[in-house]
Design a protein around this motif. Structure first.
Motif, PDB file in Angstrom:
ATOM      1  N   ALA A   1       0.821  -1.208   0.000  1.00  0.00           N
ATOM      2  CA  ALA A   1       0.000   0.000   0.000  1.00  0.00           C
ATOM      3  C   ALA A   1       0.860   1.266   0.000  1.00  0.00           C
ATOM      4  N   GLU A   2       2.053   1.217   0.598  1.00  0.00           N
ATOM      5  CA  GLU A   2       2.938   2.386   0.600  1.00  0.00           C
ATOM      6  C   GLU A   2       3.440   2.707  -0.797  1.00  0.00           C
ATOM      7  N   VAL A   3       3.641   1.702  -1.619  1.00  0.00           N
ATOM      8  CA  VAL A   3       4.137   1.925  -2.977  1.00  0.00           C
ATOM      9  C   VAL A   3       2.991   2.296  -3.916  1.00  0.00           C
ATOM     10  N   VAL A   4       1.875   1.596  -3.809  1.00  0.00           N
ATOM     11  CA  VAL A   4       0.741   1.829  -4.707  1.00  0.00           C
ATOM     12  C   VAL A   4      -0.029   3.078  -4.308  1.00  0.00           C
ATOM     13  N   ASP A   5       0.095   3.483  -3.045  1.00  0.00           N
ATOM     14  CA  ASP A   5      -0.636   4.641  -2.506  1.00  0.00           C
ATOM     15  C   ASP A   5      -2.138   4.389  -2.567  1.00  0.00           C
ATOM     16  N   ALA A   6      -2.536   3.185  -2.178  1.00  0.00           N
ATOM     17  CA  ALA A   6      -3.949   2.824  -2.126  1.00  0.00           C
ATOM     18  C   ALA A   6      -4.098   1.635  -1.191  1.00  0.00           C
ATOM     19  N   VAL A   7      -5.243   1.555  -0.564  1.00  0.00           N
ATOM     20  CA  VAL A   7      -5.524   0.436   0.340  1.00  0.00           C
ATOM     21  C   VAL A   7      -6.088  -0.745  -0.435  1.00  0.00           C
ATOM     22  N   GLU A   8      -6.874  -0.478  -1.465  1.00  0.00           N
ATOM     23  CA  GLU A   8      -7.439  -1.516  -2.321  1.00  0.00           C
ATOM     24  C   GLU A   8      -7.130  -1.165  -3.771  1.00  0.00           C
ATOM     25  N   ALA A   9      -6.890  -2.187  -4.582  1.00  0.00           N
ATOM     26  CA  ALA A   9      -6.571  -1.955  -5.993  1.00  0.00           C
ATOM     27  C   ALA A   9      -6.721  -3.256  -6.753  1.00  0.00           C
ATOM     28  N   THR A  10      -6.833  -3.146  -8.078  1.00  0.00           N
ATOM     29  CA  THR A  10      -6.860  -4.314  -8.946  1.00  0.00           C
ATOM     30  C   THR A  10      -5.432  -4.737  -9.285  1.00  0.00           C
ATOM     31  N   ARG A  11      -5.305  -5.933  -9.846  1.00  0.00           N
ATOM     32  CA  ARG A  11      -3.974  -6.424 -10.217  1.00  0.00           C
ATOM     33  C   ARG A  11      -3.313  -5.509 -11.251  1.00  0.00           C
ATOM     34  N   GLU A  12      -4.090  -5.067 -12.239  1.00  0.00           N
ATOM     35  CA  GLU A  12      -3.535  -4.205 -13.284  1.00  0.00           C
ATOM     36  C   GLU A  12      -3.089  -2.867 -12.708  1.00  0.00           C
ATOM     37  N   HIS A  13      -3.887  -2.320 -11.778  1.00  0.00           N
ATOM     38  CA  HIS A  13      -3.522  -1.055 -11.151  1.00  0.00           C
ATOM     39  C   HIS A  13      -2.253  -1.206 -10.324  1.00  0.00           C
ATOM     40  N   ILE A  14      -2.110  -2.323  -9.628  1.00  0.00           N
ATOM     41  CA  ILE A  14      -0.903  -2.570  -8.829  1.00  0.00           C
ATOM     42  C   ILE A  14       0.324  -2.627  -9.732  1.00  0.00           C
ATOM     43  N   LYS A  15       0.194  -3.339 -10.836  1.00  0.00           N
ATOM     44  CA  LYS A  15       1.329  -3.502 -11.753  1.00  0.00           C
ATOM     45  C   LYS A  15       1.763  -2.172 -12.337  1.00  0.00           C
ATOM     46  N   MET A  16       0.804  -1.362 -12.807  1.00  0.00           N
ATOM     47  CA  MET A  16       1.142  -0.079 -13.397  1.00  0.00           C
ATOM     48  C   MET A  16       1.658   0.904 -12.348  1.00  0.00           C
ATOM     49  N   ALA A  17       1.128   0.828 -11.121  1.00  0.00           N
ATOM     50  CA  ALA A  17       1.609   1.723 -10.069  1.00  0.00           C
ATOM     51  C   ALA A  17       3.065   1.422  -9.718  1.00  0.00           C
ATOM     52  N   ILE A  18       3.437   0.155  -9.655  1.00  0.00           N
ATOM     53  CA  ILE A  18       4.831  -0.208  -9.375  1.00  0.00           C
ATOM     54  C   ILE A  18       5.723   0.229 -10.528  1.00  0.00           C
ATOM     55  N   TRP A  19       5.246   0.099 -11.759  1.00  0.00           N
ATOM     56  CA  TRP A  19       6.032   0.533 -12.920  1.00  0.00           C
ATOM     57  C   TRP A  19       6.256   2.041 -12.895  1.00  0.00           C
ATOM     58  N   GLU A  20       5.210   2.799 -12.581  1.00  0.00           N
ATOM     59  CA  GLU A  20       5.355   4.252 -12.491  1.00  0.00           C
ATOM     60  C   GLU A  20       6.283   4.632 -11.337  1.00  0.00           C
ATOM     61  N   TYR A  21       6.206   3.906 -10.247  1.00  0.00           N
ATOM     62  CA  TYR A  21       7.088   4.185  -9.113  1.00  0.00           C
ATOM     63  C   TYR A  21       8.550   3.935  -9.502  1.00  0.00           C
ATOM     64  N   ALA A  22       8.804   2.845 -10.235  1.00  0.00           N
ATOM     65  CA  ALA A  22      10.179   2.534 -10.648  1.00  0.00           C
ATOM     66  C   ALA A  22      10.712   3.605 -11.600  1.00  0.00           C
ATOM     67  N   LYS A  23       9.877   4.105 -12.521  1.00  0.00           N
ATOM     68  CA  LYS A  23      10.336   5.154 -13.435  1.00  0.00           C
ATOM     69  C   LYS A  23      10.566   6.470 -12.697  1.00  0.00           C
ATOM     70  N   MET A  24       9.700   6.775 -11.759  1.00  0.00           N
ATOM     71  CA  MET A  24       9.842   8.034 -11.031  1.00  0.00           C
ATOM     72  C   MET A  24      11.093   8.028 -10.150  1.00  0.00           C
ATOM     73  N   MET A  25      11.411   6.879  -9.554  1.00  0.00           N
ATOM     74  CA  MET A  25      12.568   6.776  -8.666  1.00  0.00           C
ATOM     75  C   MET A  25      13.849   6.417  -9.415  1.00  0.00           C
ATOM     76  N   GLY A  26      13.773   6.209 -10.732  1.00  0.00           N
ATOM     77  CA  GLY A  26      14.962   5.882 -11.513  1.00  0.00           C
ATOM     78  C   GLY A  26      15.531   4.519 -11.186  1.00  0.00           C
ATOM     79  N   LEU A  27      14.670   3.514 -11.026  1.00  0.00           N
ATOM     80  CA  LEU A  27      15.117   2.175 -10.629  1.00  0.00           C
ATOM     81  C   LEU A  27      15.266   1.226 -11.812  1.00  0.00           C
ATOM     82  N   GLN A  28      15.031   1.694 -13.032  1.00  0.00           N
ATOM     83  CA  GLN A  28      15.174   0.825 -14.191  1.00  0.00           C
ATOM     84  C   GLN A  28      16.640   0.691 -14.576  1.00  0.00           C
ATOM     85  N   GLN A  29      17.027  -0.518 -14.961  1.00  0.00           N
ATOM     86  CA  GLN A  29      18.402  -0.755 -15.370  1.00  0.00           C
ATOM     87  C   GLN A  29      18.647  -0.168 -16.755  1.00  0.00           C
TER      88      GLN A  29
END
Length: 513
Positions: free
Chosen positions: A292-320
């Motif tokens: 929930a700390e990464v997705v910034d939501a208490v409830e979410a769908t699988r697709e929303h979780i996946k895209m939220a983690i992807w956006e978090y990785a791009k925002m934090m510069g975690l992509q190789q």
């Protein structure tokens, strides 16, 4: 009587025996496997289709695709047709860019955005009582058994209605006229069966013509349970939970109702909890604290979780840098995935342990059978927010799945092909116009240059031409010397330097040998 001796054979490898029939795995010369006539026809059809596709590809490759008017046409055309055509082409390019951007925005919106909007579902809970001791008709004086012979029962009614702006003042109403026993196939005399309104809900399959577009109570929940806060040994039937479940079998029509009822035996007040388990598509999950700390939501769908983690990785510069599909986990992601690096397509399975079923909506209620309550019964009312599909999603899907969309694109492609053919004809006409205008201005020099060009082309075709274009050093610029000539340029100096260096290297190799 002597027992005959058993013949014993020494174990050794038997030689290969000749088979009485030809083996299917026979090697060497001979007839191959039999091929049926249908297989031959199928192979011929496949080969013909492949050849036809190749011919179509060659034909498409030969078709003109340039729709830009060549420069200089406006000087030889009467009127402003060329300027208007170029203005239309510029408008088309800008319109295509806007349309493509909007289409991509709509696609991203449909995949990632939450189209749900919430509306109030008003739930009334009430109960009636029958054959209670205070409702009894008295005892028979001549009977040996002094009991009434009738068991006390109560009947609980759960009704839900989706509230609109015009329905806010609607109060609890009596819908007993259209309530029929459902019983799940148990029969109308089965007291243990839950009841739902509308006898057609099970007796006939549901179709678009028989279902009202208005959402009902059963549309929002997949399971409804009633937990009785009473010991099992005090229950006449030995059960403390009543449950209704929506059918998951596509061949079995689901119940479609606003009112749910059940009847049980008791002559005492009982506390109970009504649990409503939400039915959402796509399914939503309760997220763990780390996720929930990464997705910034208490409830979410699988697709929303996946895209939220992807956006978090791009925002934090975690992509190789080598492969941007790999994510270098920071402390937050490491707490979720328990590893330092994760592949993007592994996120869907990796977050499964952090997703759980959302908690049900719990409604407390007291089933009362005392005369004080039934002297003036008042239902218990709850307002529950339920998600409903936004009309915007239907509009988006109507745009992207319009059946007339593909024929329109095909029509546009055909018109583009016709325009490209016309533009090619204009280019050819301009070339002929330029040819005849040059011939008109200076016929002698033009014919001399044209004859020399044709001669040069013929020599190239026959393979008799030397390196033309002055490359043999016979042109006028190669005859001039000095710094302003070709021989004084940097290109020639560099070339000569490389040639001398290469010659010196060869000399050293010869000396070394």
């Amino acid at each position: 009587m002597n027992t005959p001796m058993q013949v014993q054979y020494r174990g050794y490898q038997q030689p290969n025996q000749r088979q009485s029939h030809p083996s299917s795995s026979r090697r060497g010369p001979g007839p191959g496997p039999m091929v049926s006539h249908a297989q031959v026809q199928s192979l011929a059809q496949q080969r013909s289709a492949a050849d036809k596709e190749k011919e179509n590809a060659k034909r498409r490759a030969r078709q003109p695709t340039d729709m830009n008017i060549p420069e200089g046409i406006e000087d030889i055309i009467i009127g402003n047709g060329v300027q208007e055509y170029k203005a239309l082409r510029d408008l088309e390019r800008r319109l295509d860019a806007v349309t493509m951007r909007k289409k991509l925005d709509i696609s991203d919106k449909i995949k990632s955005a939450d189209f749900r909007r919430y509306q109030t579902l008003r739930i009334w809970v009430s109960n009636t009582a029958e054959n209670q001791p205070w409702q009894g008709r008295g005892l028979d004086e001549n009977a040996f058994d002094f009991s009434t012979g009738i068991e006390a029962t109560y009947r609980v009614k759960i009704e839900g209605r989706l509230q609109d702006d015009d329905d806010e003042g609607e109060m609890f109403g009596d819908h007993s006229d259209d309530e029929k026993d459902m019983g799940g196939g148990h029969g109308e005399n089965d007291g243990d069966a839950m009841e739902q309104d509308g006898e057609d809900a099970v007796q006939r399959p549901l179709t678009l013509s028989t279902i009202s577009p208005r959402k009902k109570l059963s549309d929002f929940f997949k399971t409804i349970t009633v937990d009785l806060e009473r010991a099992k040994n005090l229950q006449p039937d030995g059960t403390t939970q009543i449950e209704w479940k929506k059918s998951t079998d596509p061949n079995i029509p689901s119940a479609y109702f606003d009112v749910l009822e059940f009847e049980r035996k008791s002559d005492e007040n009982i506390n109970c909890t009504i649990n409503l388990y939400r039915d959402e598509n796509p399914e939503r999950y309760q997220l763990s604290k780390e996720l929930a700390e990464v997705v910034d939501a208490v409830e979410a769908t699988r697709e929303h979780i996946k895209m939220a983690i992807w956006e978090y990785a791009k925002m934090m510069g975690l992509q190789q840098d080598e492969d941007m599909r790999f994510i270098q986990c920071d402390d937050r992601l490491r707490a979720i995935f328990k590893q330092d690096t994760i592949y993007f397509h592994q996120i869907h399975d990796a977050v499964f342990s952090h997703c759980s079923e959302p908690a049900p909506i719990s409604l407390p209620y007291t089933i009362r059978v005392d005369p004080e309550y039934h002297a003036s019964p008042t239902p218990t009312i709850y307002d529950v927010l339920v998600p409903i599909s936004s009309p915007l999603k239907a509009q988006y899907e109507r745009i992207t799945t319009n059946p007339a969309y593909l024929p329109t694109l095909q029509r546009i492609a055909d018109l583009d092909s016709q325009i490209a053919v016309l533009v090619q004809a204009v280019v050819h006409s301009k070339a002929r116009h330029t040819f005849f205008r040059s011939l008109e201005k200076d016929p002698a020099n033009f014919l001399r240059r044209w004859s020399a060009s044709q001669k040069r082309d013929l020599e190239v075709i026959l393979g008799e031409a030397t390196r033309g274009g002055g490359e043999d050093g016979g042109a006028e610029e190669f005859r001039r010397g000095g710094d302003a000539g070709v021989w004084g340029s940097e290109t020639v100096r560099e070339s000569v330097g490389l040639m001398v260096a290469k010659a010196g290297k060869k000399d050293k190799e010869l000396v070394g040998r």
